[in-house]
Design a protein around this motif. Structure first.
Motif, PDB file in Angstrom:
ATOM      1  N   ASP A  17      65.894  14.682  19.711  1.00 19.22           N
ATOM      2  CA  ASP A  17      65.940  14.495  21.092  1.00 19.22           C
ATOM      3  C   ASP A  17      65.313  13.052  21.487  1.00 19.22           C
ATOM      4  OD1 ASP A  17      66.485  15.236  23.935  1.00 19.22           O
ATOM      5  OD2 ASP A  17      64.163  15.355  24.275  1.00 19.22           O
ATOM      6  N   ARG A  18      64.096  12.738  20.912  1.00 17.89           N
ATOM      7  CA  ARG A  18      63.568  11.577  21.113  1.00 17.89           C
ATOM      8  C   ARG A  18      64.553  10.387  20.618  1.00 17.89           C
ATOM      9  NH1 ARG A  18      59.183  13.390  17.481  1.00 17.89           N
ATOM     10  NH2 ARG A  18      58.713  11.402  16.734  1.00 17.89           N
ATOM     11  N   LEU A  19      65.382  10.541  19.459  1.00 19.59           N
ATOM     12  CA  LEU A  19      66.433   9.552  19.189  1.00 19.59           C
ATOM     13  C   LEU A  19      67.767   9.714  19.835  1.00 19.59           C
ATOM     14  CD1 LEU A  19      65.532   9.288  15.187  1.00 19.59           C
ATOM     15  CD2 LEU A  19      65.029   7.718  16.799  1.00 19.59           C
ATOM     16  N   ARG A  20      67.885  10.259  20.776  1.00 19.50           N
ATOM     17  CA  ARG A  20      69.167  10.532  21.390  1.00 19.50           C
ATOM     18  C   ARG A  20      69.601   9.226  21.916  1.00 19.50           C
ATOM     19  NH1 ARG A  20      72.023  15.015  23.033  1.00 19.50           N
ATOM     20  NH2 ARG A  20      70.155  16.481  22.782  1.00 19.50           N
ATOM     21  N   GLU A  26      74.752   2.698  21.379  1.00 15.82           N
ATOM     22  CA  GLU A  26      73.949   3.242  20.070  1.00 15.82           C
ATOM     23  C   GLU A  26      74.516   4.411  19.385  1.00 15.82           C
ATOM     24  OE1 GLU A  26      69.914   4.037  21.848  1.00 15.82           O
ATOM     25  OE2 GLU A  26      69.593   2.262  22.566  1.00 15.82           O
ATOM     26  N   VAL A  27      75.409   4.854  20.073  1.00 16.87           N
ATOM     27  CA  VAL A  27      76.131   5.970  19.299  1.00 16.87           C
ATOM     28  C   VAL A  27      76.752   5.536  18.050  1.00 16.87           C
ATOM     29  CG1 VAL A  27      78.039   7.783  19.546  1.00 16.87           C
ATOM     30  CG2 VAL A  27      76.626   7.112  21.455  1.00 16.87           C
ATOM     31  N   GLY A  59      76.921  18.019  15.253  1.00 12.80           N
ATOM     32  CA  GLY A  59      76.106  16.837  15.392  1.00 12.80           C
ATOM     33  C   GLY A  59      76.641  15.579  15.592  1.00 12.80           C
ATOM     34  N   THR A  60      77.820  15.306  16.104  1.00  8.68           N
ATOM     35  CA  THR A  60      78.329  13.831  16.155  1.00  8.68           C
ATOM     36  C   THR A  60      78.268  13.333  17.303  1.00  8.68           C
ATOM     37  OG1 THR A  60      80.357  15.217  16.660  1.00  8.68           O
ATOM     38  CG2 THR A  60      80.190  14.575  14.153  1.00  8.68           C
ATOM     39  N   GLY A  61      77.632  13.876  18.310  1.00 11.28           N
ATOM     40  CA  GLY A  61      77.348  13.165  19.489  1.00 11.28           C
ATOM     41  C   GLY A  61      78.200  13.462  20.735  1.00 11.28           C
ATOM     42  N   LYS A  62      78.922  14.723  20.771  1.00 13.20           N
ATOM     43  CA  LYS A  62      79.582  15.016  21.968  1.00 13.20           C
ATOM     44  C   LYS A  62      78.900  14.957  23.402  1.00 13.20           C
ATOM     45  CE  LYS A  62      81.249  18.784  19.782  1.00 13.20           C
ATOM     46  NZ  LYS A  62      80.549  18.551  18.520  1.00 13.20           N
ATOM     47  N   THR A  63      77.758  15.758  23.315  1.00 14.83           N
ATOM     48  CA  THR A  63      76.715  15.988  24.418  1.00 14.83           C
ATOM     49  C   THR A  63      76.183  14.660  24.759  1.00 14.83           C
ATOM     50  OG1 THR A  63      76.217  18.274  23.702  1.00 14.83           O
ATOM     51  CG2 THR A  63      74.872  17.302  25.374  1.00 14.83           C
ATOM     52  N   THR A  64      75.773  13.871  23.896  1.00 20.65           N
ATOM     53  CA  THR A  64      75.429  12.381  24.295  1.00 20.65           C
ATOM     54  C   THR A  64      76.462  11.572  24.892  1.00 20.65           C
ATOM     55  OG1 THR A  64      73.736  12.755  22.543  1.00 20.65           O
ATOM     56  CG2 THR A  64      74.382  10.328  23.473  1.00 20.65           C
ATOM     57  N   VAL A  65      77.524  11.787  24.290  1.00 22.47           N
ATOM     58  CA  VAL A  65      78.609  10.733  24.762  1.00 22.47           C
ATOM     59  C   VAL A  65      79.193  11.194  26.285  1.00 22.47           C
ATOM     60  CG1 VAL A  65      81.053  10.391  24.681  1.00 22.47           C
ATOM     61  CG2 VAL A  65      79.741  10.154  22.482  1.00 22.47           C
ATOM     62  N   GLY A 200      77.429  15.090   7.447  1.00 22.50           N
ATOM     63  CA  GLY A 200      78.004  14.537   8.264  1.00 22.50           C
ATOM     64  C   GLY A 200      77.582  14.924   9.978  1.00 22.50           C
ATOM     65  N   ASP A 201      76.579  15.594   9.809  1.00 21.28           N
ATOM     66  CA  ASP A 201      76.002  16.211  10.996  1.00 21.28           C
ATOM     67  C   ASP A 201      74.492  15.429  11.475  1.00 21.28           C
ATOM     68  OD1 ASP A 201      74.568  17.696  13.026  1.00 21.28           O
ATOM     69  OD2 ASP A 201      75.287  19.662  12.389  1.00 21.28           O
ATOM     70  N   GLY A 202      74.557  14.713  12.315  1.00 14.51           N
ATOM     71  CA  GLY A 202      73.544  13.634  12.395  1.00 14.51           C
ATOM     72  C   GLY A 202      72.084  14.616  13.083  1.00 14.51           C
ATOM     73  N   ARG A 203      72.279  15.572  13.900  1.00 11.11           N
ATOM     74  CA  ARG A 203      71.296  16.419  14.482  1.00 11.11           C
ATOM     75  C   ARG A 203      70.554  17.104  13.326  1.00 11.11           C
ATOM     76  NH1 ARG A 203      73.829  18.755  18.331  1.00 11.11           N
ATOM     77  NH2 ARG A 203      74.744  20.317  17.001  1.00 11.11           N
ATOM     78  N   TYR A 204      71.546  17.736  12.296  1.00  2.06           N
ATOM     79  CA  TYR A 204      70.900  18.581  11.171  1.00  2.06           C
ATOM     80  C   TYR A 204      70.113  17.688  10.196  1.00  2.06           C
ATOM     81  CZ  TYR A 204      70.914  21.771   7.077  1.00  2.06           C
ATOM     82  OH  TYR A 204      70.730  22.525   6.117  1.00  2.06           O
ATOM     83  N   LEU A 205      70.665  16.370  10.167  1.00  2.00           N
ATOM     84  CA  LEU A 205      69.974  15.343   9.292  1.00  2.00           C
ATOM     85  C   LEU A 205      68.477  15.079   9.914  1.00  2.00           C
ATOM     86  CD1 LEU A 205      69.958  13.340   6.939  1.00  2.00           C
ATOM     87  CD2 LEU A 205      70.675  11.769   8.606  1.00  2.00           C
ATOM     88  N   LEU A 206      68.583  14.819  11.215  1.00  2.00           N
ATOM     89  CA  LEU A 206      66.919  14.618  11.899  1.00  2.00           C
ATOM     90  C   LEU A 206      66.211  15.773  11.801  1.00  2.00           C
ATOM     91  CD1 LEU A 206      68.346  12.455  14.946  1.00  2.00           C
ATOM     92  CD2 LEU A 206      67.169  11.780  12.610  1.00  2.00           C
ATOM     93  N   ASN A 207      66.843  16.894  11.738  1.00  2.00           N
ATOM     94  CA  ASN A 207      65.869  18.134  11.662  1.00  2.00           C
ATOM     95  C   ASN A 207      65.400  18.345  10.394  1.00  2.00           C
ATOM     96  OD1 ASN A 207      66.438  18.910  14.408  1.00  2.00           O
ATOM     97  ND2 ASN A 207      67.982  20.303  13.733  1.00  2.00           N
TER      98      ASN A 207
END
Length: 441
Positions: A17-20, A26-27, A59-65, A200-207
């Motif tokens: 969340d901090r790195l969103r 930035e995406v 984890g590819t940024g759908k919500t962020t986009v 390929g899942d960015g959120r999973y990587l950060l976790n």
């Protein structure tokens, strides 16, 4: 700032969340959409958003986009999850959107997991999308062609997000290290393995990164190697849904790799399906289908091998039985290929449909009754075993139908021998026909 807001701001936040991303620039990993020539890049430049469906892996940024699109177009952001929301929640969103519209401001309705809404609920979006009450942005991990109404799809453009590649994942690691203020305690190979685990899942990587940073470590502890990393994190199951598009994509990859005689690729896709939890019996059935569609009589033993491998799996069970299926994959990948029988069946089926109810010729009909004999049933039938070379050359097609050639064997494998037999019989058939003409003359 109220005391509640102050406490909330001081509460711990997950690293993901901090790195969103705070801007579209930035995406990571979606340059084909975010770039100046991409559809999202063009929307951002014009400060407008059209209704869209964001389709991509987790984890590819759908919500962020979606959130950033609302910001660049100055739309109120209304997030909903189809998992937790129903018709009542949608009505409230539409009422709030109507009120905003009266004041001159639009609303971006973001629906996560939009494919989980049923067809009737999806239809409920249509009037509000058409009259501009909301701009709809849906997010889904499933193929929209299968999961969304055609009417809804016709009003949205589908934007495909890609799984994050190695470069994007490495950039994400660098951002995480900058945010935390120290390097990940990983050796080079372990760092690469960490990215591979994320799949390929960015959120999973950060976790995973957050879990590694939280490990109790002394300053002089050596970096974690791949083995030590494996003890810290559990291996992630590959992204694979046995009832959805991933299932069809992988079986298609396996089938086409076999058809192309790429045995190694076929083994890879076979292993991918098993790793994803696919039922080995389903794979066995599809391999059997491959035999009759793409090998046929080019290798008559292929059908026997496929049934034997399936039987072996049923007797051995998992995991030993999978080896029998792997052996079958190798056999089929290296076998000669022919779809001649498959095409012949299709051509015969079309011909049967077009010609209707034509009777067989009288000479090949049985005559079990006196009346049928009087009508000519069986008259003139030549018993092939009594003919020279056990071949009479008679026609077995309907009398009003010209002779057809459905089966055309290829010059590969055993079908090369079959072609010789067919040519031999065709030559005899012509000779018998010419002999009959001479006698009649």
């Amino acid at each position: 700032m109220s005391s509640g807001e102050l406490f909330e701001a001081q509460a711990p936040r997950p690293l993901a969340d901090r790195l969103r991303p705070r801007s579209l620039e930035e995406v990571l990993g979606q340059d084909h959409l975010i770039g100046k020539e991409g559809p999202i890049g063009r929307m951002a430049a014009q400060h407008r958003v059209s209704s869209s469906v964001l389709w991509g892996p987790p984890g590819t940024g759908k919500t962020t986009v979606a959130r950033l699109l609302a910001e660049v177009s100055d739309l109120a952001f209304e997030p909903l999850s189809a998992v937790f929301s129903g018709v009542a929640d949608l009505r409230k969103v539409f009422e709030r959107a109507k009120e905003r519209r009266r004041t001159g401001r639009g609303t971006l309705l973001f629906v996560d997991e939009i494919h989980r809404f049923n067809r009737a609920q999806q239809d409920g979006f249509l009037p509000y999308v058409e009259d501009g009450t909301v701009v709809l942005v849906g997010a889904t991990t499933e193929n929209p062609s299968f999961e969304l109404n055609a009417a809804l799809l016709s009003r949205c453009q589908v934007l495909v997000l890609k799984r994050l590649d190695e470069a994007a994942l490495e950039k994400l690691l660098e951002r995480a290290e900058a945010e935390v203020g120290r390097q990940l305690p990983l050796a080079g190979e372990a760092r690469a393995s960490l990215c591979a685990l994320a799949d390929g899942d960015g959120r999973y990587l950060l976790n995973l990164v957050e879990e590694i940073f939280s490990l109790p470590r002394a300053a002089d502890d050596p970096p974690l190697d791949t083995a030590a990393l494996a003890e810290v994190v559990q291996r992630r199951m590959p992204l694979y849904d046995k009832s959805q598009e991933g299932h069809y994509n992988l079986i298609s990859a396996l089938h086409k790799s076999l058809r192309g005689s790429d045995t190694d690729a076929a083994l890879y896709w076979f292993a991918r399906m098993l790793a994803g939890g696919e039922d080995p019996e389903y794979i066995a059935r599809r391999l059997l289908r491959f035999v009759v569609e793409d090998i046929g009589l080019a290798d008559p033993q292929a059908l026997t091998q496929a049934i034997a491998a399936w039987n072996a799996y049923e007797r051995l069970g998992s995991p030993e039985g999978e080896l029998a299926l792997a052996q079958l994959v190798v056999y089929l990948g290296t076998a000669p290929k022919s779809n001649a029988a498959y095409k012949a069946y299709g051509a015969a089926t079309r011909s049967a449909r077009e010609t209707g109810s034509l009777m067989p010729p009288m000479h090949i009909l049985n005559a079990p009754t006196k009346l049928m004999k009087q009508l000519g049933y069986g008259t003139g039938y030549a018993y092939d075993h009594d003919a020279p070379e056990a071949f009479s050359g008679q026609s077995y097609f309907p009398e009003t139908m010209a002779r057809q050639r459905f089966y055309r064997p290829v010059e590969r494998g055993f079908e090369r021998e079959i072609a010789k037999r067919l040519d031999y019989w065709e030559r005899l058939r012509r000779e018998r026909a010419e002999g009959g003409k001479d006698e009649s003359d």
